[in-house]
Enzyme design. Structure first.
Site, short mmCIF file in Angstrom:
data_model
loop_
_atom_site.label_atom_id
_atom_site.label_comp_id
_atom_site.label_asym_id
_atom_site.label_seq_id
_atom_site.Cartn_x
_atom_site.Cartn_y
_atom_site.Cartn_z
CG HIS A 34 56.44 -2.56 -33.43
ND1 HIS A 34 57.92 -2.73 -33.09
CD2 HIS A 34 56.12 -1.20 -32.55
CE1 HIS A 34 58.26 -2.19 -32.16
NE2 HIS A 34 57.40 -1.50 -31.59
CD GLN B 138 50.42 -1.62 -28.94
OE1 GLN B 138 49.59 -1.22 -28.33
NE2 GLN B 138 51.55 -1.43 -28.63
CE LYS C 284 54.61 -3.13 -26.75
NZ LYS C 284 55.15 -1.64 -26.59
CB CYS D 230 58.72 0.98 -33.20
SG CYS D 230 59.88 1.39 -32.05
#
Lengths: 423, 153
Positions: free
Chosen positions: A140, A220, A243, A381
């Site tokens: 990212h 993530q 997230k 991104c």
């Protein structure tokens, strides 16, 4: 234009995977129960920001209604309660990551801030001209740009470990980049754009062999996988609360105690000091040394609540359910001739990037939105990764444990409409 | 799905599929590149100006259906126009896609460009429609820098 088959009447059903009752879990997420453009909301943009269960919303609300005060040093009751709630969340985060000490858990605004913190403290203190920092091609931007800034400041060099056509780290190439010049490896645990799970434990082991420290971007990974920083032996690990089904504006940086202790402070201000005179300031102990100013207290409390919530669901149950859902969604999308998946790693979380032949992702996203389906379209991104796959952008459906097969069916029906409009 | 039909009208789909005036213009007297950093859309506009009139105009680049069709239709409507007329069209088009205003009698005739009237209902897509126009504006102002859509609020 015809309407996508109304999936709400279907009786087909979610197999009760390993005792994971998705219908019941969905009841915990109030936002999911709404219509968008006259269709039941299908929220497949979880990798950008995940939805919050009632338990988190209630914890934040309760904090403001009953406990709100500034934390630490307060002698009154509310300040004591606020401090307890906030510090309890730190312990929850320590246990979530399997860290040894709560001093190793630093509250930050999110993973981006954590990477910047490490770059500007550990990095400025330990990286000099000619040193190298290794990242992967699937980072990212927030795990690229802070290192570029550090390289500009120090004269260090950024090296990039390539990925193969499936979107997997080419491990041998990564190994070749490592040398005594490597001061830091900064790598994602899971790709936000294509869902690849990086064999991060091996990455860390190899880096340590040349004496490099390792920062893992877990933004993530934490929403999908059980993480244990002791087992990984990483030096830094970070994730964002929002997230992970928690509030925005709060995240966690784990750092090994012996490394954190030798790092200069990040921002100056209240809370991070022990004593201040105009001649000299001494800094506070860990972790407060890295927590200048009043933090996002309610966010921290909400983060504590989401850790409890997810623990109750069980990472094993979540992983098993998501694994089946990913297999189902992958097969369903592959069955559409106009769809091409971008990123087909053998080891993935439930994040699926794809393109539709001859249709720009933004057009796909706009049309799907008309059917109540929220996906993300763009470069996620991760422009270097998009360039690697020679696409300007992709469509990304990122799934969470509250998503269903029925919703995947709605996505596929929506894509068929896209194809029809542009046919 | 009436809304969707408003956005993706036949004319837009047609210009997306078969863009007009696409490609580099060899004897261009001015050109500019435009970039929408949000979606990665890129467009370059080439124009030949003679005696204050846009004799030739082409575009090149990759983008979504809205930005491609907008660039294509823009080149069609600007060809043969004076710089003053082009400016007025830019203003009229910008108003069309950013506000729900009807074309007025004394305003410039937008003609085919009116097909983009549905865009104003999709705030996230306004920048797609205006990218080529911002770019041509830069080209005609002899400002060769890459323009972005980021000041397009």
């Amino acid at each position: 234009m015809t309407t996508v088959a109304d999936t709400s009447n279907k009786t087909s059903f979610e197999p009760a995977t390993h005792g994971f009752d998705v219908a019941r879990v969905r009841q915990d997420f109030p936002i999911l129960h709404q219509s968008v453009h006259g269709h039941p909301l299908v929220y497949f943009d979880n990798a950008a920001s995940a939805q919050k269960p009632q338990a988190v919303i209630d914890a934040v609300k309760r904090f403001y209604e009953t406990d709100n005060a500034n934390i630490h040093r307060g002698v009154h009751k509310l300040s004591v309660r606020a401090t307890e709630s906030y510090e309890r969340a730190r312990i929850r985060a320590r246990d979530l990551l399997g860290a040894r000490h709560q001093e190793e858990i630093i509250f930050v605004r999110g993973a981006s801030e954590a990477v910047n913190l490490v770059a500007q403290t550990f990095g400025r203190a330990n990286v000099t001209s000619g040193d190298e920092i290794v990242v992967s091609h699937m980072e990212h931007h927030s795990n690229i740009v802070p290192w570029q800034i550090l390289c500009q400041q120090t004269g260090a060099v950024l090296r990039v470990a390539p990925v193969n056509d499936q979107g997997e780290l080419i491990f041998e190439e990564y190994e070749k980049l490592l040398s005594p010049r490597t001061k830091l490896v900064a790598m994602t645990h899971v790709s936000n754009a294509i869902g690849t799970i990086v064999p991060i434990r091996d990455v860390i082991e190899k880096a340590h062999k040349v004496g490099a420290k390792v920062l893992v971007d877990g933004a993530q990974a934490v929403p999908h996988l059980s993480v244990n920083v002791k087992e990984l032996d990483c030096d830094f690990y970070t994730f964002s609360g929002h997230k992970f089904f928690g509030p925005t504006g709060v995240g966690i940086l784990f750092g090994k105690k012996d490394i954190l202790e030798h790092m200069p402070p990040y921002q100056g201000g209240g809370e991070m000091i022990r004593s201040v005179t105009f001649e000299e300031t001494t800094y506070n102990d860990l972790p407060h040394r890295f927590e200048a100013g009043t933090p996002n207290i309610a966010g921290g409390v909400g983060l504590g609540a989401i850790i409890d919530y997810v623990n109750a669901l069980g990472f094993g149950n979540i992983a098993a359910y998501e694994h089946e859902l990913l297999a189902y969604a992958t097969a369903a999308l592959e069955a559409v001739p106009e769809v091409r998946l971008v990123g087909t790693a053998a080891n993935k979380v439930a994040v699926i990037s794809f393109v539709v032949d001859g249709v720009h992702p933004h057009d796909v996203g706009t049309i799907l939105d008309q059917y109540g389906i929220a996906i993300r379209t763009g470069h996620h991104c991760a422009q270097p990764l998009m360039a690697r796959f020679q696409v300007p952008a992709t469509c990304r459906a990122s799934l969470a444990f509250y998503n269903t097969r029925q919703e995947v069916d709605a996505l596929v029906a929506g894509i068929r409409q896209v194809v029809k409009v542009f046919g | 799905m009436g809304d969707l039909d408003d956005l993706y009208q036949e004319l837009i789909l047609d210009h997306n599929k078969s863009p007009r005036n696409r490609g580099e213009l060899e004897n261009a007297t001015c050109k500019a590149a435009g970039h929408n950093p949000l979606c990665g859309d890129r467009v370059t506009v080439f124009a030949t100006i003679e005696d204050g009139i846009i004799k030739e105009i082409t575009f090149d680049g990759a983008g979504c259906a809205i930005s491609t069709a907008s660039a294509s239709l823009m080149t069609e409507s600007l060809k043969g126009k004076t710089l003053e007329e082009a400016k007025a069209l830019f203003k009229g088009f910008h108003g069309l896609v950013t506000e729900e205003t009807e074309e007025t009698e004394d305003g410039p005739g937008l003609g085919k460009l009116a097909v983009f009237s549905g865009v104003c209902k999709y705030p996230a897509r306004v920048k797609c429609a205006t990218l080529a126009w911002h770019t041509v504006h830069a080209a005609l102002s002899e400002n060769g820098d890459t323009v972005t859509t980021e000041d397009d609020e």
